[in-house]
Design a protein around this motif. Structure first.
Motif, mmCIF file in Angstrom:
data_model
loop_
_atom_site.group_PDB
_atom_site.id
_atom_site.type_symbol
_atom_site.label_atom_id
_atom_site.label_comp_id
_atom_site.label_asym_id
_atom_site.label_seq_id
_atom_site.Cartn_x
_atom_site.Cartn_y
_atom_site.Cartn_z
ATOM 1 N N ILE A 13 -51.994 -44.201 -10.252
ATOM 2 C CA ILE A 13 -53.110 -44.600 -11.110
ATOM 3 C C ILE A 13 -53.000 -43.814 -12.406
ATOM 4 O O ILE A 13 -52.932 -42.580 -12.389
ATOM 5 N N LEU A 14 -52.965 -44.536 -13.516
ATOM 6 C CA LEU A 14 -52.948 -43.928 -14.843
ATOM 7 C C LEU A 14 -54.308 -44.195 -15.485
ATOM 8 O O LEU A 14 -54.753 -45.338 -15.546
ATOM 9 N N ILE A 15 -54.957 -43.126 -15.925
ATOM 10 C CA ILE A 15 -56.293 -43.237 -16.514
ATOM 11 C C ILE A 15 -56.289 -42.604 -17.897
ATOM 12 O O ILE A 15 -55.797 -41.488 -18.068
ATOM 13 N N THR A 16 -56.823 -43.322 -18.881
ATOM 14 C CA THR A 16 -57.090 -42.717 -20.182
ATOM 15 C C THR A 16 -58.595 -42.540 -20.294
ATOM 16 O O THR A 16 -59.364 -43.345 -19.784
ATOM 17 N N TRP A 17 -58.995 -41.463 -20.945
ATOM 18 C CA TRP A 17 -60.415 -41.148 -21.055
ATOM 19 C C TRP A 17 -60.745 -40.616 -22.438
ATOM 20 O O TRP A 17 -59.859 -40.228 -23.185
ATOM 21 N N ARG A 18 -62.037 -40.609 -22.746
ATOM 22 C CA ARG A 18 -62.525 -40.035 -23.995
ATOM 23 C C ARG A 18 -63.928 -39.510 -23.784
ATOM 24 O O ARG A 18 -64.621 -39.898 -22.846
ATOM 25 N N ARG A 19 -64.326 -38.617 -24.659
ATOM 26 C CA ARG A 19 -65.712 -38.145 -24.676
ATOM 27 C C ARG A 19 -66.241 -38.314 -26.088
ATOM 28 O O ARG A 19 -65.474 -38.304 -27.046
ATOM 29 N N VAL A 20 -67.549 -38.469 -26.252
ATOM 30 C CA VAL A 20 -68.129 -38.745 -27.558
ATOM 31 C C VAL A 20 -68.219 -37.499 -28.431
ATOM 32 O O VAL A 20 -68.234 -37.599 -29.654
ATOM 33 N N PRO A 22 -67.312 -32.844 -28.083
ATOM 34 C CA PRO A 22 -66.846 -31.773 -27.200
ATOM 35 C C PRO A 22 -67.941 -31.359 -26.209
ATOM 36 O O PRO A 22 -69.111 -31.238 -26.573
ATOM 37 N N GLY A 23 -67.563 -31.205 -24.979
ATOM 38 C CA GLY A 23 -68.507 -30.817 -23.943
ATOM 39 C C GLY A 23 -69.207 -31.970 -23.254
ATOM 40 O O GLY A 23 -69.835 -31.783 -22.213
ATOM 41 N N ALA A 24 -69.125 -33.160 -23.812
ATOM 42 C CA ALA A 24 -69.756 -34.336 -23.195
ATOM 43 C C ALA A 24 -68.922 -34.793 -21.991
ATOM 44 O O ALA A 24 -67.748 -34.430 -21.850
ATOM 45 N N ALA A 25 -69.519 -35.595 -21.138
ATOM 46 C CA ALA A 25 -68.819 -36.122 -19.969
ATOM 47 C C ALA A 25 -67.656 -37.010 -20.406
ATOM 48 O O ALA A 25 -67.737 -37.714 -21.412
ATOM 49 N N ARG A 26 -66.570 -36.953 -19.645
ATOM 50 C CA ARG A 26 -65.407 -37.802 -19.917
ATOM 51 C C ARG A 26 -65.637 -39.178 -19.294
ATOM 52 O O ARG A 26 -66.022 -39.281 -18.136
ATOM 53 N N ARG A 48 -66.957 -45.986 -16.990
ATOM 54 C CA ARG A 48 -67.393 -45.180 -15.852
ATOM 55 C C ARG A 48 -67.017 -43.715 -16.070
ATOM 56 O O ARG A 48 -66.080 -43.402 -16.791
ATOM 57 N N LEU A 49 -67.727 -42.825 -15.410
ATOM 58 C CA LEU A 49 -67.457 -41.394 -15.522
ATOM 59 C C LEU A 49 -66.171 -41.024 -14.787
ATOM 60 O O LEU A 49 -65.968 -41.426 -13.636
ATOM 61 N N LEU A 50 -65.321 -40.248 -15.451
ATOM 62 C CA LEU A 50 -64.067 -39.805 -14.850
ATOM 63 C C LEU A 50 -64.333 -38.933 -13.626
ATOM 64 O O LEU A 50 -63.621 -39.034 -12.629
ATOM 65 N N SER A 74 -59.005 -33.210 -28.756
ATOM 66 C CA SER A 74 -60.154 -32.514 -28.174
ATOM 67 C C SER A 74 -61.126 -33.486 -27.516
ATOM 68 O O SER A 74 -61.985 -33.070 -26.737
ATOM 69 N N LEU A 75 -60.983 -34.788 -27.794
ATOM 70 C CA LEU A 75 -61.913 -35.790 -27.264
ATOM 71 C C LEU A 75 -61.275 -36.841 -26.363
ATOM 72 O O LEU A 75 -61.980 -37.689 -25.808
ATOM 73 N N THR A 76 -59.953 -36.819 -26.213
ATOM 74 C CA THR A 76 -59.269 -37.846 -25.426
ATOM 75 C C THR A 76 -58.202 -37.216 -24.538
ATOM 76 O O THR A 76 -57.738 -36.111 -24.784
ATOM 77 N N GLY A 77 -57.816 -37.963 -23.515
ATOM 78 C CA GLY A 77 -56.771 -37.471 -22.635
ATOM 79 C C GLY A 77 -56.276 -38.542 -21.691
ATOM 80 O O GLY A 77 -56.747 -39.684 -21.695
ATOM 81 N N VAL A 78 -55.315 -38.139 -20.874
ATOM 82 C CA VAL A 78 -54.688 -39.035 -19.918
ATOM 83 C C VAL A 78 -54.457 -38.258 -18.623
ATOM 84 O O VAL A 78 -54.221 -37.051 -18.643
ATOM 85 N N VAL A 79 -54.531 -38.962 -17.503
ATOM 86 C CA VAL A 79 -54.273 -38.354 -16.202
ATOM 87 C C VAL A 79 -53.531 -39.357 -15.325
ATOM 88 O O VAL A 79 -53.802 -40.559 -15.368
ATOM 89 N N LEU A 80 -52.545 -38.863 -14.568
ATOM 90 C CA LEU A 80 -51.769 -39.687 -13.650
ATOM 91 C C LEU A 80 -51.965 -39.134 -12.245
ATOM 92 O O LEU A 80 -51.789 -37.936 -12.013
#
Length: 85
Positions: A13-20, A22-26, A48-50, A74-80
């Protein structure tokens, strides 16, 4: 004649995420499943929340493990994640 069973391939599963900010929920922006994400498929929808997806996928009974994680800013990322059978 004995039947030969093919070895099951791992699920990814590859997921990309962002937060609005710094410190906000991903929140998930997109996800791609190679194989099967059952029973956590519903947690992977955009918006949906990461943390909820992680809580489901990383449960010991489900068997996924994080194999790569990177913040792309600082606001985006990826997880595998990967699950072996």
């Amino acid at each position: 004649m004995a039947q030969v069973k093919a070895a099951r391939q791992p699920d990814f599963i590859l997921i990309t995420w962002r937060r609005v900010r710094p410190g906000a929920a991903r929140r998930i922006t997109a996800s791609r499943v190679i194989g099967n994400a059952s029973p956590c498929t519903f947690t992977l929808a955009p918006g949906r929340l990461l943390i909820n997806a992680f809580n489901c996928l990383l449960d010991a009974d489900i068997g996924f493990k994080v194999v790569f994680q990177k913040n792309t800013s600082s606001l985006t990322g990826v997880v595998l994640l990967q699950r072996n059978h």
